[in-house]
Scaffold this motif. Structure first.
Motif, PDB file in Angstrom:
ATOM      1  N   ASP A  62       0.846  -1.174  -0.082  1.00  0.00           N
ATOM      2  CA  ASP A  62       0.114  -0.015  -0.058  1.00  0.00           C
ATOM      3  C   ASP A  62       0.973   1.304  -0.124  1.00  0.00           C
ATOM      4  N   LEU A  63       1.017   1.812  -1.240  1.00  0.00           N
ATOM      5  CA  LEU A  63       2.042   2.997  -1.386  1.00  0.00           C
ATOM      6  C   LEU A  63       1.291   4.288  -0.350  1.00  0.00           C
ATOM      7  N   ARG A  64       0.282   4.113   0.054  1.00  0.00           N
ATOM      8  CA  ARG A  64      -0.345   5.291   0.894  1.00  0.00           C
ATOM      9  C   ARG A  64      -0.012   5.210   2.251  1.00  0.00           C
ATOM     10  N   LEU A  65       0.356   3.807   2.748  1.00  0.00           N
ATOM     11  CA  LEU A  65       0.673   3.825   4.087  1.00  0.00           C
ATOM     12  C   LEU A  65       1.543   4.812   4.691  1.00  0.00           C
ATOM     13  N   PRO A  66       1.297   5.277   5.699  1.00  0.00           N
ATOM     14  CA  PRO A  66       2.183   6.202   6.459  1.00  0.00           C
ATOM     15  C   PRO A  66       3.149   5.657   7.001  1.00  0.00           C
ATOM     16  N   ILE A  67       4.517   5.945   6.746  1.00  0.00           N
ATOM     17  CA  ILE A  67       5.630   5.378   7.122  1.00  0.00           C
ATOM     18  C   ILE A  67       6.598   6.357   7.781  1.00  0.00           C
ATOM     19  N   PHE A  68       7.049   6.109   8.935  1.00  0.00           N
ATOM     20  CA  PHE A  68       8.010   7.068   9.849  1.00  0.00           C
ATOM     21  C   PHE A  68       9.144   6.091  10.076  1.00  0.00           C
ATOM     22  N   VAL A  69      10.211   6.634   9.538  1.00  0.00           N
ATOM     23  CA  VAL A  69      11.389   6.026   9.247  1.00  0.00           C
ATOM     24  C   VAL A  69      12.496   6.616  10.369  1.00  0.00           C
ATOM     25  N   LYS A 121      16.959   9.347   6.796  1.00  0.00           N
ATOM     26  CA  LYS A 121      16.994  10.451   5.650  1.00  0.00           C
ATOM     27  C   LYS A 121      16.915   9.695   4.431  1.00  0.00           C
ATOM     28  N   GLU A 122      17.944   8.821   4.041  1.00  0.00           N
ATOM     29  CA  GLU A 122      18.220   8.136   2.990  1.00  0.00           C
ATOM     30  C   GLU A 122      17.200   7.215   2.683  1.00  0.00           C
ATOM     31  N   GLY A 123      16.690   6.387   3.869  1.00  0.00           N
ATOM     32  CA  GLY A 123      15.588   5.383   3.661  1.00  0.00           C
ATOM     33  C   GLY A 123      14.433   6.020   3.055  1.00  0.00           C
ATOM     34  N   ALA A 124      13.928   7.377   3.752  1.00  0.00           N
ATOM     35  CA  ALA A 124      12.784   8.089   3.309  1.00  0.00           C
ATOM     36  C   ALA A 124      12.953   8.368   1.827  1.00  0.00           C
ATOM     37  N   ALA A 125      13.891   8.787   1.417  1.00  0.00           N
ATOM     38  CA  ALA A 125      14.124   9.184  -0.038  1.00  0.00           C
ATOM     39  C   ALA A 125      14.006   8.004  -0.821  1.00  0.00           C
ATOM     40  N   ILE A 126      14.542   6.789  -0.528  1.00  0.00           N
ATOM     41  CA  ILE A 126      14.130   5.635  -1.256  1.00  0.00           C
ATOM     42  C   ILE A 126      12.708   5.285  -1.304  1.00  0.00           C
ATOM     43  N   LEU A 127      12.305   5.331  -0.303  1.00  0.00           N
ATOM     44  CA  LEU A 127      10.687   5.056  -0.256  1.00  0.00           C
ATOM     45  C   LEU A 127       9.839   5.617  -1.200  1.00  0.00           C
ATOM     46  N   LYS A 128      10.252   7.204  -1.240  1.00  0.00           N
ATOM     47  CA  LYS A 128       9.387   8.109  -1.997  1.00  0.00           C
ATOM     48  C   LYS A 128       9.735   7.704  -3.306  1.00  0.00           C
ATOM     49  N   GLU A 129      11.114   7.335  -3.781  1.00  0.00           N
ATOM     50  CA  GLU A 129      11.331   6.795  -5.124  1.00  0.00           C
ATOM     51  C   GLU A 129      10.691   5.805  -5.458  1.00  0.00           C
ATOM     52  N   LEU A 130      10.197   4.544  -4.638  1.00  0.00           N
ATOM     53  CA  LEU A 130       9.483   3.653  -4.821  1.00  0.00           C
ATOM     54  C   LEU A 130       7.874   3.971  -5.073  1.00  0.00           C
ATOM     55  N   GLY A 131       7.632   5.242  -4.736  1.00  0.00           N
ATOM     56  CA  GLY A 131       6.226   5.530  -4.752  1.00  0.00           C
ATOM     57  C   GLY A 131       5.405   5.729  -3.745  1.00  0.00           C
ATOM     58  N   TYR A 132       6.090   5.575  -2.416  1.00  0.00           N
ATOM     59  CA  TYR A 132       5.330   5.851  -1.284  1.00  0.00           C
ATOM     60  C   TYR A 132       5.126   7.270  -1.109  1.00  0.00           C
ATOM     61  N   TRP A 133       3.952   7.857  -0.918  1.00  0.00           N
ATOM     62  CA  TRP A 133       3.994   9.468  -0.825  1.00  0.00           C
ATOM     63  C   TRP A 133       3.792   9.968   0.552  1.00  0.00           C
ATOM     64  N   ASN A 134       3.418   9.175   1.835  1.00  0.00           N
ATOM     65  CA  ASN A 134       3.331   9.325   3.041  1.00  0.00           C
ATOM     66  C   ASN A 134       4.469   8.957   3.813  1.00  0.00           C
ATOM     67  N   VAL A 135       5.456   9.662   3.654  1.00  0.00           N
ATOM     68  CA  VAL A 135       6.868   8.994   4.405  1.00  0.00           C
ATOM     69  C   VAL A 135       7.426  10.186   5.072  1.00  0.00           C
ATOM     70  N   SER A 136       7.740  10.126   6.190  1.00  0.00           N
ATOM     71  CA  SER A 136       8.405  11.183   7.300  1.00  0.00           C
ATOM     72  C   SER A 136       9.674  10.294   7.748  1.00  0.00           C
ATOM     73  N   SER A 137      10.741  11.082   7.931  1.00  0.00           N
ATOM     74  CA  SER A 137      11.796  10.735   8.761  1.00  0.00           C
ATOM     75  C   SER A 137      11.974  11.127  10.029  1.00  0.00           C
ATOM     76  N   LEU A 138      11.993  10.487  10.787  1.00  0.00           N
ATOM     77  CA  LEU A 138      11.880  10.755  12.488  1.00  0.00           C
ATOM     78  C   LEU A 138      13.209  11.143  12.793  1.00  0.00           C
ATOM     79  N   GLY A 139      14.293  10.997  12.010  1.00  0.00           N
ATOM     80  CA  GLY A 139      15.691  11.124  12.463  1.00  0.00           C
ATOM     81  C   GLY A 139      16.339   9.853  13.163  1.00  0.00           C
ATOM     82  N   GLY A 140      17.283  10.101  14.355  1.00  0.00           N
ATOM     83  CA  GLY A 140      17.999   8.973  14.601  1.00  0.00           C
ATOM     84  C   GLY A 140      17.569   8.917  16.408  1.00  0.00           C
ATOM     85  N   LEU A 141      18.059   7.802  16.860  1.00  0.00           N
ATOM     86  CA  LEU A 141      17.697   7.481  18.405  1.00  0.00           C
ATOM     87  C   LEU A 141      18.749   8.096  19.002  1.00  0.00           C
ATOM     88  N   ALA A 142      20.014   8.587  18.671  1.00  0.00           N
ATOM     89  CA  ALA A 142      20.926   9.390  19.409  1.00  0.00           C
ATOM     90  C   ALA A 142      20.624  10.626  19.723  1.00  0.00           C
TER      91      ALA A 142
END
Length: 93
Positions: free
Chosen positions: A56-63, A72-93
């Motif tokens: 489901d390309l509409r699934l909200p994804i939080f990376v 950040k790179e993962g969010a960009a990859i997902l957007k390239e794959l067609g996912y449109w509701n992607v957010s980068s949370l950043g890091g745990l550190a």
């Protein structure tokens, strides 16, 4: 970690809406520590696995990752794959 974006994730989950909390660190890093409710697809496997496991390309994804760079790179990859509701949370550190 971006608290505002994480709060958006929590709001979706609490309201019963589907959302994916995605950890793009290595399996070893994930095994040491991860956020409850997250799934692990290492960044180097994301292109191959994402659409098969989450079609489901509409699934909200939080990376997230350790420092924010892979998220950040993962969010960009997902957007390239067609996912449109992607957010980068950043890091745990």
């Amino acid at each position: 970690m971006n608290k505002e974006i994480f709060d958006q994730y929590l709001k979706l989950i609490k309201s019963g809406n589907p959302a994916l909390l995605l950890d793009v660190r290595s399996s070893e890093e994930y095994g040491e520590y991860h956020l409850n409710g997250s799934v692990n697809i290492p960044l180097d496997q994301l292109k191959q696995k994402a659409t098969g496991e989450y079609p489901d390309l509409r699934l909200p994804i939080f990376v997230y990752c350790q420092s924010g760079n892979r998220a950040k790179e993962g969010a960009a990859i997902l957007k390239e794959l067609g996912y449109w509701n992607v957010s980068s949370l950043g890091g745990l550190a």
